[in-house]
Design an enzyme around this catalytic site. Sequence first.
Site, PDB file in Angstrom:
ATOM      1  N   SER A 138     -31.735 -33.772 -19.148  1.00 37.47           N
ATOM      2  CA  SER A 138     -31.980 -32.520 -18.148  1.00 37.47           C
ATOM      3  C   SER A 138     -30.557 -32.598 -16.729  1.00 37.47           C
ATOM      4  CB  SER A 138     -33.392 -32.145 -17.942  1.00 37.47           C
ATOM      5  OG  SER A 138     -33.224 -31.836 -16.358  1.00 37.47           O
ATOM      6  N   TYR A 151     -39.291 -37.529 -12.577  1.00 39.57           N
ATOM      7  CA  TYR A 151     -38.616 -37.007 -13.296  1.00 39.57           C
ATOM      8  C   TYR A 151     -36.433 -36.939 -13.551  1.00 39.57           C
ATOM      9  CZ  TYR A 151     -37.438 -32.705 -15.677  1.00 39.57           C
ATOM     10  OH  TYR A 151     -37.272 -31.183 -16.936  1.00 39.57           O
TER      11      TYR A 151
HETATM   12  P1  NAD Z   1     -42.967 -27.288 -22.397  1.00 41.66           P
HETATM   13  O1  NAD Z   1     -44.724 -27.972 -21.383  1.00 41.66           O
HETATM   14  O2  NAD Z   1     -42.336 -26.176 -22.945  1.00 41.66           O
HETATM   15  O3  NAD Z   1     -43.426 -27.905 -23.467  1.00 41.66           O
HETATM   16  C1  NAD Z   1     -43.590 -29.488 -23.477  1.00 41.66           C
HETATM   17  C2  NAD Z   1     -44.213 -29.953 -24.876  1.00 41.66           C
HETATM   18  O4  NAD Z   1     -44.553 -31.516 -24.698  1.00 41.66           O
HETATM   19  C3  NAD Z   1     -44.586 -29.072 -25.416  1.00 41.66           C
HETATM   20  O5  NAD Z   1     -45.340 -29.433 -27.078  1.00 41.66           O
HETATM   21  C4  NAD Z   1     -46.103 -30.138 -25.075  1.00 41.66           C
HETATM   22  O6  NAD Z   1     -47.724 -29.936 -25.489  1.00 41.66           O
HETATM   23  C5  NAD Z   1     -45.340 -31.512 -25.773  1.00 41.66           C
HETATM   24  N1  NAD Z   1     -46.620 -33.092 -24.398  1.00 41.66           N
HETATM   25  C6  NAD Z   1     -45.931 -32.890 -23.054  1.00 41.66           C
HETATM   26  N2  NAD Z   1     -47.549 -34.413 -22.573  1.00 41.66           N
HETATM   27  C7  NAD Z   1     -47.628 -34.855 -24.039  1.00 41.66           C
HETATM   28  C8  NAD Z   1     -47.456 -35.948 -24.576  1.00 41.66           C
HETATM   29  N3  NAD Z   1     -48.473 -36.788 -23.571  1.00 41.66           N
HETATM   30  N4  NAD Z   1     -47.610 -36.123 -25.849  1.00 41.66           N
HETATM   31  C9  NAD Z   1     -47.071 -35.343 -26.327  1.00 41.66           C
HETATM   32  N5  NAD Z   1     -47.000 -34.350 -26.175  1.00 41.66           N
HETATM   33  C10 NAD Z   1     -47.253 -34.198 -24.963  1.00 41.66           C
HETATM   34  O7  NAD Z   1     -41.819 -27.543 -21.910  1.00 41.66           O
HETATM   35  P2  NAD Z   1     -40.389 -27.596 -21.999  1.00 41.66           P
HETATM   36  O8  NAD Z   1     -39.731 -26.394 -20.352  1.00 41.66           O
HETATM   37  O9  NAD Z   1     -39.899 -26.735 -23.582  1.00 41.66           O
HETATM   38  O10 NAD Z   1     -39.208 -29.187 -21.866  1.00 41.66           O
HETATM   39  C11 NAD Z   1     -39.534 -30.132 -22.770  1.00 41.66           C
HETATM   40  C12 NAD Z   1     -38.305 -30.966 -22.604  1.00 41.66           C
HETATM   41  O11 NAD Z   1     -36.878 -30.224 -22.544  1.00 41.66           O
HETATM   42  C13 NAD Z   1     -38.755 -31.849 -21.667  1.00 41.66           C
HETATM   43  O12 NAD Z   1     -38.422 -32.875 -21.883  1.00 41.66           O
HETATM   44  C14 NAD Z   1     -38.418 -31.358 -20.393  1.00 41.66           C
HETATM   45  O13 NAD Z   1     -38.290 -32.182 -18.905  1.00 41.66           O
HETATM   46  C15 NAD Z   1     -36.715 -30.765 -20.518  1.00 41.66           C
HETATM   47  N6  NAD Z   1     -36.037 -29.647 -19.518  1.00 41.66           N
HETATM   48  C16 NAD Z   1     -36.831 -28.601 -19.255  1.00 41.66           C
HETATM   49  C17 NAD Z   1     -35.759 -27.440 -18.903  1.00 41.66           C
HETATM   50  C18 NAD Z   1     -36.593 -26.895 -18.660  1.00 41.66           C
HETATM   51  O14 NAD Z   1     -35.740 -26.120 -17.474  1.00 41.66           O
HETATM   52  N7  NAD Z   1     -37.949 -25.900 -18.936  1.00 41.66           N
HETATM   53  C19 NAD Z   1     -34.491 -27.744 -18.066  1.00 41.66           C
HETATM   54  C20 NAD Z   1     -34.325 -29.559 -18.634  1.00 41.66           C
HETATM   55  C21 NAD Z   1     -35.021 -29.690 -19.655  1.00 41.66           C
END
Ligand code: NAD
Length: 256
Positions: A138, A151
Amino acid sequence: MLKGKTALVTGSTSGIGLGIAKALARQGANIVLNGFGDNQGPRAEIAALGVKVGYHGADMSKPGEIEAMMAYAAAEFGRVDILVNNAGIQHVARIEDFPVERWDAIIAINLSSAFHATRLALPAMRQADWGRIINVASVHGLVASAEKSAYVAAKHGIVGLTKVTALENATTGVTCNAICPGWVLTPLVQKQVDAKAAALGISNDEAKKVLLGEKEPSMQFTTPDELGELAVFFCSSAGNNVRGVAWTMDGGWIAQ
Ligand code: NAD
């Protein structure tokens, strides 16, 4: 381009993970999905792209379940060629109010899970002398925001883990890089939009603009499809000697 390869994407039932899984499948990679909630819909979406798809519901906070997932992938697909460590959660609170259980969960899911999946994937990748490990970090792996202690600590940690993984395999065909998105409108961020709208008494659309305006000069969300294309680049031959980078897709967030 990736026909015959297998990609395992953690946390791929939703959001960024699903976007990356679809982008890799469009290049012909077979896909192992992981994550909570509905997996039938994501499985059908990937299968429609004409590749083999599997699913394992390992809880990424549990090392034993990660071992079972990697064993399943090896048994069903032969080998994991591309590992995308993407599963992640968020909790927003000041340090003195931060629930200890949330701290432990975020470190386990957003950081330690990547260590476990990586250590288990590396031997077969090294034997094949080809592999791609892509860690979804991130902008918070590079800069901080208040009220996101766990985080930010986990994401800085995963950027460090990315560099060590890259260095330890630098003379092989195995690369490791991190993707650092800014705001992406997934369920993880929608919760923060909802909280902002409630706190300020404004509409959802206004709350999105406030959120973007605080950090992201482009005033645009990055999309899971765009992040998927970056993952495809890392897997291409042009990525053969890209090692240990933390690549932002953040609308200018950390250029400021
Ligand atoms: P999201 O909530 O849409 O998806 C998260 C996924 O992780 C889902 O499939 C969920 O079921 C799974 N998950 C959560 N806990 C789990 C566990 N204990 N075991 C197995 N699976 C688990 O979130 P997202 O925004 O798609 O995030 C995905 C990644 O991207 C994360 O690492 C997040 O930190 C990173 N990220 C997101 C953003 C953003 O703006 N959305 C920005 C930077 C980084």
